[in-house]
Design a protein around this motif. Structure first.
Motif, PDB file in Angstrom:
ATOM      1  N   ALA A  79     -35.845 -28.882 -10.031  1.00  0.00           N
ATOM      2  CA  ALA A  79     -35.151 -27.723 -10.594  1.00  0.00           C
ATOM      3  C   ALA A  79     -34.836 -26.691  -9.526  1.00  0.00           C
ATOM      4  O   ALA A  79     -33.884 -25.915  -9.662  1.00  0.00           O
ATOM      5  N   ASP A  80     -35.622 -26.662  -8.462  1.00  0.00           N
ATOM      6  CA  ASP A  80     -35.408 -25.722  -7.360  1.00  0.00           C
ATOM      7  C   ASP A  80     -35.432 -26.498  -6.049  1.00  0.00           C
ATOM      8  O   ASP A  80     -36.434 -26.526  -5.337  1.00  0.00           O
ATOM      9  N   PRO A  81     -34.290 -27.136  -5.699  1.00  0.00           N
ATOM     10  CA  PRO A  81     -34.276 -27.987  -4.496  1.00  0.00           C
ATOM     11  C   PRO A  81     -34.394 -27.168  -3.215  1.00  0.00           C
ATOM     12  O   PRO A  81     -34.100 -25.966  -3.191  1.00  0.00           O
ATOM     13  N   ALA A  82     -34.829 -27.831  -2.165  1.00  0.00           N
ATOM     14  CA  ALA A  82     -34.988 -27.159  -0.871  1.00  0.00           C
ATOM     15  C   ALA A  82     -33.661 -26.626  -0.363  1.00  0.00           C
ATOM     16  O   ALA A  82     -33.585 -25.509   0.164  1.00  0.00           O
ATOM     17  N   VAL A  83     -32.593 -27.392  -0.524  1.00  0.00           N
ATOM     18  CA  VAL A  83     -31.249 -26.956  -0.120  1.00  0.00           C
ATOM     19  C   VAL A  83     -30.249 -27.389  -1.190  1.00  0.00           C
ATOM     20  O   VAL A  83     -30.468 -28.365  -1.915  1.00  0.00           O
ATOM     21  N   SER A  84     -29.134 -26.667  -1.253  1.00  0.00           N
ATOM     22  CA  SER A  84     -28.058 -27.010  -2.189  1.00  0.00           C
ATOM     23  C   SER A  84     -26.781 -26.314  -1.727  1.00  0.00           C
ATOM     24  O   SER A  84     -26.811 -25.455  -0.834  1.00  0.00           O
ATOM     25  N   ARG A 121     -34.257 -22.692  -0.165  1.00  0.00           N
ATOM     26  CA  ARG A 121     -35.430 -22.109  -0.801  1.00  0.00           C
ATOM     27  C   ARG A 121     -36.135 -21.162   0.167  1.00  0.00           C
ATOM     28  O   ARG A 121     -36.040 -21.316   1.384  1.00  0.00           O
ATOM     29  N   THR A 122     -36.850 -20.188  -0.385  1.00  0.00           N
ATOM     30  CA  THR A 122     -37.470 -19.153   0.458  1.00  0.00           C
ATOM     31  C   THR A 122     -38.455 -19.736   1.461  1.00  0.00           C
ATOM     32  O   THR A 122     -38.600 -19.200   2.556  1.00  0.00           O
ATOM     33  N   ASP A 123     -39.141 -20.813   1.095  1.00  0.00           N
ATOM     34  CA  ASP A 123     -40.098 -21.387   2.038  1.00  0.00           C
ATOM     35  C   ASP A 123     -39.407 -22.120   3.191  1.00  0.00           C
ATOM     36  O   ASP A 123     -40.079 -22.602   4.111  1.00  0.00           O
ATOM     37  N   TYR A 124     -38.074 -22.189   3.169  1.00  0.00           N
ATOM     38  CA  TYR A 124     -37.312 -22.780   4.267  1.00  0.00           C
ATOM     39  C   TYR A 124     -36.607 -21.710   5.084  1.00  0.00           C
ATOM     40  O   TYR A 124     -35.722 -22.014   5.890  1.00  0.00           O
ATOM     41  N   GLY A 169     -30.545 -14.491   5.672  1.00  0.00           N
ATOM     42  CA  GLY A 169     -31.988 -14.351   5.700  1.00  0.00           C
ATOM     43  C   GLY A 169     -32.626 -14.227   4.335  1.00  0.00           C
ATOM     44  O   GLY A 169     -33.846 -14.073   4.220  1.00  0.00           O
ATOM     45  N   ARG A 170     -31.832 -14.327   3.278  1.00  0.00           N
ATOM     46  CA  ARG A 170     -32.357 -14.193   1.911  1.00  0.00           C
ATOM     47  C   ARG A 170     -32.079 -15.446   1.072  1.00  0.00           C
ATOM     48  O   ARG A 170     -32.082 -15.382  -0.155  1.00  0.00           O
ATOM     49  N   ALA A 181     -31.626 -27.686   6.195  1.00  0.00           N
ATOM     50  CA  ALA A 181     -32.628 -26.694   6.582  1.00  0.00           C
ATOM     51  C   ALA A 181     -33.877 -27.489   6.916  1.00  0.00           C
ATOM     52  O   ALA A 181     -34.466 -28.124   6.042  1.00  0.00           O
ATOM     53  N   GLY A 182     -34.256 -27.464   8.173  1.00  0.00           N
ATOM     54  CA  GLY A 182     -35.327 -28.354   8.587  1.00  0.00           C
ATOM     55  C   GLY A 182     -34.836 -29.790   8.561  1.00  0.00           C
ATOM     56  O   GLY A 182     -33.784 -30.116   9.106  1.00  0.00           O
ATOM     57  N   GLU A 183     -35.576 -30.662   7.884  1.00  0.00           N
ATOM     58  CA  GLU A 183     -35.212 -32.074   7.813  1.00  0.00           C
ATOM     59  C   GLU A 183     -34.484 -32.449   6.529  1.00  0.00           C
ATOM     60  O   GLU A 183     -34.028 -33.574   6.372  1.00  0.00           O
ATOM     61  N   VAL A 184     -34.359 -31.499   5.589  1.00  0.00           N
ATOM     62  CA  VAL A 184     -33.767 -31.793   4.279  1.00  0.00           C
ATOM     63  C   VAL A 184     -32.296 -31.401   4.285  1.00  0.00           C
ATOM     64  O   VAL A 184     -31.931 -30.311   4.752  1.00  0.00           O
ATOM     65  N   GLY A 185     -31.448 -32.281   3.750  1.00  0.00           N
ATOM     66  CA  GLY A 185     -30.014 -32.019   3.768  1.00  0.00           C
ATOM     67  C   GLY A 185     -29.349 -32.239   2.425  1.00  0.00           C
ATOM     68  O   GLY A 185     -29.939 -32.763   1.480  1.00  0.00           O
TER      69      GLY A 185
END
Length: 390
Positions: free
Chosen positions: A190-195, A216-219, A248-249, A271-275
């Motif tokens: 429901a809240d993916p790392a990136v989108s 996501r904020t943790d990224y 930055g938000r 973002a990082g390794e997730v695309g």
């Protein structure tokens, strides 16, 4: 003591990523010379080299030969595995929002243009289950584009239960040769790392487009990249054609300007390794001929409007003129000044005279004639009005 002399030479076995790997092979043992090679003959189990030659005992030679064969076999299998795994290539870690859709490009070696392609699910390649094949219908579609050495896997109505390990695969059709494949992990949440707001964008040649990406904020502190599948190149900062802005938000804006037809194709934001994947379409800019046609059409339209306005103006003028002729007071007075009025009844005709009553002018500059009107009533044949002639 009997000794053996063998020659060791290097042979290139593999050439991978600019590196050449060599193994040593041994020639047949040869008898050592007597007497003339004093000081150059090995004692038992003594090993040294001279002028590119290695002197070993018979037992050492046999062991070296076995080790050489074992190393050759291990390296052959290892580099064969690496070579085969690069025949199919895709991203390694993808994310998508639950309920949404995702398209995954899988690229393959040009020699596999005519081979069937499929999408497989499972942690281990040897035991994965085929989900969809080329040109089959369902929630998952696999479409091959041989001219681009690529096939697309379209995943629709994704749920969290669809998360897991998958494989892009090319069927070889030979029982002695394994199918080609590449691995990726898909996360549906429901809240993916990136989108991205829009996974498909379109622009015009020499124009620009903007892609709105979310993370996501943790990224927040992860490296953000905008990458292109065609050459697997990535940008982490802006250049003359691509501007990458991170607020930055949780939002990144990617703007591409001065678009060319060659810019069309598949990209991904990470973002990082997730695309997450994005497709860009670049349309042709209107030619000069098209623009001139549009200008001519506008000129003709304007000319028609002018003609229409002129026609309407002329029509209004004619109608106004006719109305004035019909209701002109001077003409009405002329009709009234007629000295004979004809009145017709149902039984007979009766005539009367209308005599003008001229007054003396009140001034020398103007004269006006007054008329006395006599009502005429219907009469029978033998009835005569006073002042009339029979």
């Amino acid at each position: 003591m009997k000794t053996a002399k063998i020659k060791v030479s290097g042979h290139g076995l593999f050439h991978k990523s600019g590196l050449t790997f060599s193994l040593y092979s041994c020639s047949e043992p040869m008898q050592s010379k007597r007497g003339s090679e004093t000081g150059r003959t090995l004692q038992s189990n003594v090993l040294h080299s001279e002028a590119g030659r290695v002197f070993v005992s018979g037992d050492s030679y046999r062991k070296m030969h076995i080790y050489s064969l074992m190393i050759s076999l291990i390296l052959s299998v290892f580099f064969l595995y690496i070579s085969e795994s690069e025949s199919v290539k895709t991203l390694k870690d993808l994310a998508v929002k639950s309920g949404g859709s995702l398209t995954i490009p899988c690229f393959y070696n040009g020699k596999y243009k005519s081979n069937p392609k499929y999408w497989c699910k499972g942690k281990y390649w040897s035991s994965c289950g085929i989900v969809a094949r080329t040109n089959t219908r369902g929630r998952t579609l696999v479409t091959d584009y041989p001219t681009q050495n690529m096939f697309l896997v379209e995943l629709n109505s994704l749920q969290e239960s669809d998360s897991g390990d998958y494989w892009c695969a090319v069927e070889i059709g030979d029982k002695w040769t394994p199918d080609e494949s590449d691995y990726l992990y898909l996360t549906v949440s429901a809240d993916p790392a990136v989108s991205v707001i829009n996974s498909r964008v379109s622009g015009q040649e020499e124009g620009s487009i903007s892609v709105q990406c979310l993370y996501r904020t943790d990224y927040k502190n992860k490296q953000k990249q905008w990458c292109r599948f065609r050459d697997w190149s990535c940008l982490t900062s802006q250049n003359s054609a691509v501007q990458i802005s991170d607020d930055g938000r949780g939002a990144v804006s990617v703007e591409m300007s001065g678009l060319k037809k060659s810019d069309a194709g598949w990209y991904w934001f990470s973002a990082g390794e997730v695309g997450v994947t994005v497709h860009l379409t670049v349309t042709e800019r209107p030619t000069n001929t098209t623009r001139k046609s549009g200008t001519t059409l506008s000129g003709n339209t304007m000319f028609l409007w002018i003609l229409l306005a002129a026609g309407l103006g002329l029509l209004v003028s004619v109608v106004t003129y006719l109305l004035r002729r019909m209701f002109n007071p001077a003409e009405t007075r002329e009709r009234i000044s007629d000295t004979t009025v004809h009145t017709q009844s149902q039984d007979s005709k009766t005539y009367t005279k209308v005599k003008p009553n001229k007054r003396k002018p009140s001034s020398a500059a103007a004269q006006e004639t007054d008329f006395i009107y006599v009502n005429v009533a219907s009469a029978s044949k033998n009835t005569t009005l006073p002042g009339t002639m029979q």
